[in-house]
Write a protein that holds these residues in place. Structure first.
Motif, short mmCIF file in Angstrom:
data_model
loop_
_atom_site.label_atom_id
_atom_site.label_comp_id
_atom_site.label_asym_id
_atom_site.label_seq_id
_atom_site.Cartn_x
_atom_site.Cartn_y
_atom_site.Cartn_z
N HIS A 4 20.55 34.07 -27.50
CA HIS A 4 20.75 32.99 -28.47
C HIS A 4 22.24 32.67 -28.61
O HIS A 4 22.62 31.50 -28.69
CB HIS A 4 20.17 33.36 -29.84
N LYS A 5 23.07 33.71 -28.63
CA LYS A 5 24.52 33.48 -28.73
C LYS A 5 25.04 32.71 -27.53
O LYS A 5 25.87 31.81 -27.67
CB LYS A 5 25.27 34.81 -28.85
N ARG A 6 24.56 33.04 -26.34
CA ARG A 6 25.01 32.33 -25.14
C ARG A 6 24.60 30.85 -25.20
O ARG A 6 25.39 29.98 -24.85
CB ARG A 6 24.46 33.00 -23.88
N ILE A 7 23.40 30.60 -25.66
CA ILE A 7 22.96 29.21 -25.81
C ILE A 7 23.83 28.51 -26.85
O ILE A 7 24.26 27.37 -26.66
CB ILE A 7 21.47 29.14 -26.20
N GLY A 8 24.10 29.20 -27.95
CA GLY A 8 24.97 28.65 -28.98
C GLY A 8 26.36 28.34 -28.46
O GLY A 8 26.96 27.31 -28.81
N ASN A 9 26.89 29.22 -27.61
CA ASN A 9 28.21 28.98 -27.01
C ASN A 9 28.25 27.67 -26.23
O ASN A 9 29.22 26.91 -26.33
CB ASN A 9 28.60 30.12 -26.07
N VAL A 10 27.21 27.42 -25.47
CA VAL A 10 27.17 26.20 -24.66
C VAL A 10 27.10 24.97 -25.56
O VAL A 10 27.84 24.00 -25.36
CB VAL A 10 25.99 26.21 -23.66
N HIS A 11 26.25 25.04 -26.59
CA HIS A 11 26.17 23.92 -27.53
C HIS A 11 27.53 23.68 -28.19
O HIS A 11 27.96 22.53 -28.34
CB HIS A 11 25.11 24.18 -28.61
N TYR A 12 28.20 24.77 -28.56
CA TYR A 12 29.50 24.64 -29.21
C TYR A 12 30.52 24.00 -28.27
O TYR A 12 31.26 23.10 -28.66
CB TYR A 12 29.99 26.02 -29.67
N GLN A 13 30.53 24.44 -27.02
CA GLN A 13 31.48 23.91 -26.05
C GLN A 13 31.26 22.43 -25.78
O GLN A 13 32.21 21.70 -25.51
CB GLN A 13 31.40 24.69 -24.74
N ALA A 39 23.23 24.92 -17.95
CA ALA A 39 23.52 26.21 -18.57
C ALA A 39 22.52 26.51 -19.69
O ALA A 39 22.01 27.64 -19.78
CB ALA A 39 24.95 26.22 -19.12
N ILE A 40 22.24 25.51 -20.52
CA ILE A 40 21.26 25.71 -21.60
C ILE A 40 19.89 26.03 -21.02
O ILE A 40 19.19 26.92 -21.51
CB ILE A 40 21.22 24.48 -22.53
N GLU A 41 19.52 25.33 -19.97
CA GLU A 41 18.23 25.58 -19.33
C GLU A 41 18.15 27.02 -18.80
O GLU A 41 17.15 27.72 -19.02
CB GLU A 41 18.03 24.58 -18.18
N ILE A 42 19.20 27.47 -18.14
CA ILE A 42 19.21 28.82 -17.57
C ILE A 42 19.18 29.87 -18.68
O ILE A 42 18.39 30.82 -18.64
CB ILE A 42 20.43 29.02 -16.65
N PHE A 43 20.05 29.71 -19.70
CA PHE A 43 20.10 30.69 -20.78
C PHE A 43 18.81 30.70 -21.59
O PHE A 43 18.39 31.75 -22.10
CB PHE A 43 21.30 30.45 -21.69
N THR A 44 18.16 29.56 -21.71
CA THR A 44 16.87 29.50 -22.41
C THR A 44 15.81 30.26 -21.62
O THR A 44 15.00 31.00 -22.20
CB THR A 44 16.44 28.04 -22.65
N GLU A 45 15.84 30.11 -20.31
CA GLU A 45 14.90 30.85 -19.47
C GLU A 45 15.15 32.35 -19.57
O GLU A 45 14.21 33.14 -19.66
CB GLU A 45 15.00 30.37 -18.01
N VAL A 46 16.43 32.74 -19.57
CA VAL A 46 16.77 34.16 -19.74
C VAL A 46 16.23 34.67 -21.07
O VAL A 46 15.63 35.75 -21.15
CB VAL A 46 18.30 34.38 -19.64
N ARG A 47 16.44 33.89 -22.13
CA ARG A 47 15.94 34.28 -23.46
C ARG A 47 14.43 34.45 -23.43
O ARG A 47 13.89 35.43 -23.95
CB ARG A 47 16.31 33.23 -24.50
N ASN A 48 13.73 33.52 -22.80
CA ASN A 48 12.27 33.60 -22.74
C ASN A 48 11.80 34.82 -21.98
O ASN A 48 10.84 35.48 -22.37
CB ASN A 48 11.70 32.32 -22.13
N ILE A 49 12.49 35.13 -20.89
CA ILE A 49 12.15 36.33 -20.11
C ILE A 49 12.37 37.58 -20.95
O ILE A 49 11.53 38.48 -20.99
CB ILE A 49 12.95 36.38 -18.80
#
Length: 101
Positions: free
Chosen positions: A31-40, A5-15
């Motif tokens: 960034h919020k989506r990546i943060g959500n995954v880290h939090y979970q 999930a972090i990998e996918i959301f990071t790629e989305v952020r980069n795009i």
């Protein structure tokens, strides 16, 4: 799978950064989506870092009173409290250990 999930959301952020620039609400949302995954997954420090980045972008692009900004600020504060409580619990635990010695 948190790592995927972090990998996918990071790629989305980069795009999104390539499409709209680094300072844009869509990038903040990523960034919020990546943060959500880290939090979970319990990585509060990484979650807070991502939320702080989102907050900074929202403040710059939407203003300090926008709903996205205020909700991000609340989450950053909540995580900060949780980190403080976690640190306090560790300090208390160490203090108890010294009392036993």
């Amino acid at each position: 799978n948190f790592d995927l999930a972090i990998e996918i959301f990071t790629e989305v952020r980069n795009i999104k950064c390539g499409e709209v620039g680094k300072i844009h609400p869509e990038v903040a949302s990523a960034h919020k989506r990546i943060g959500n995954v880290h939090y979970q997954r319990g990585d509060l420090a990484s979650a807070q870092k991502e939320y702080r980045q989102a907050l900074s972008i929202y403040e710059q692009t939407l203003g300090k009173e926008h709903q996205s900004t205020t909700s991000s600020r609340a989450i950053v504060e909540k995580i900060g409290e949780e980190l403080g409580q976690k640190e306090l619990a560790q300090i208390t635990s160490v203090g108890s250990l010294f009392k036993q010695i």
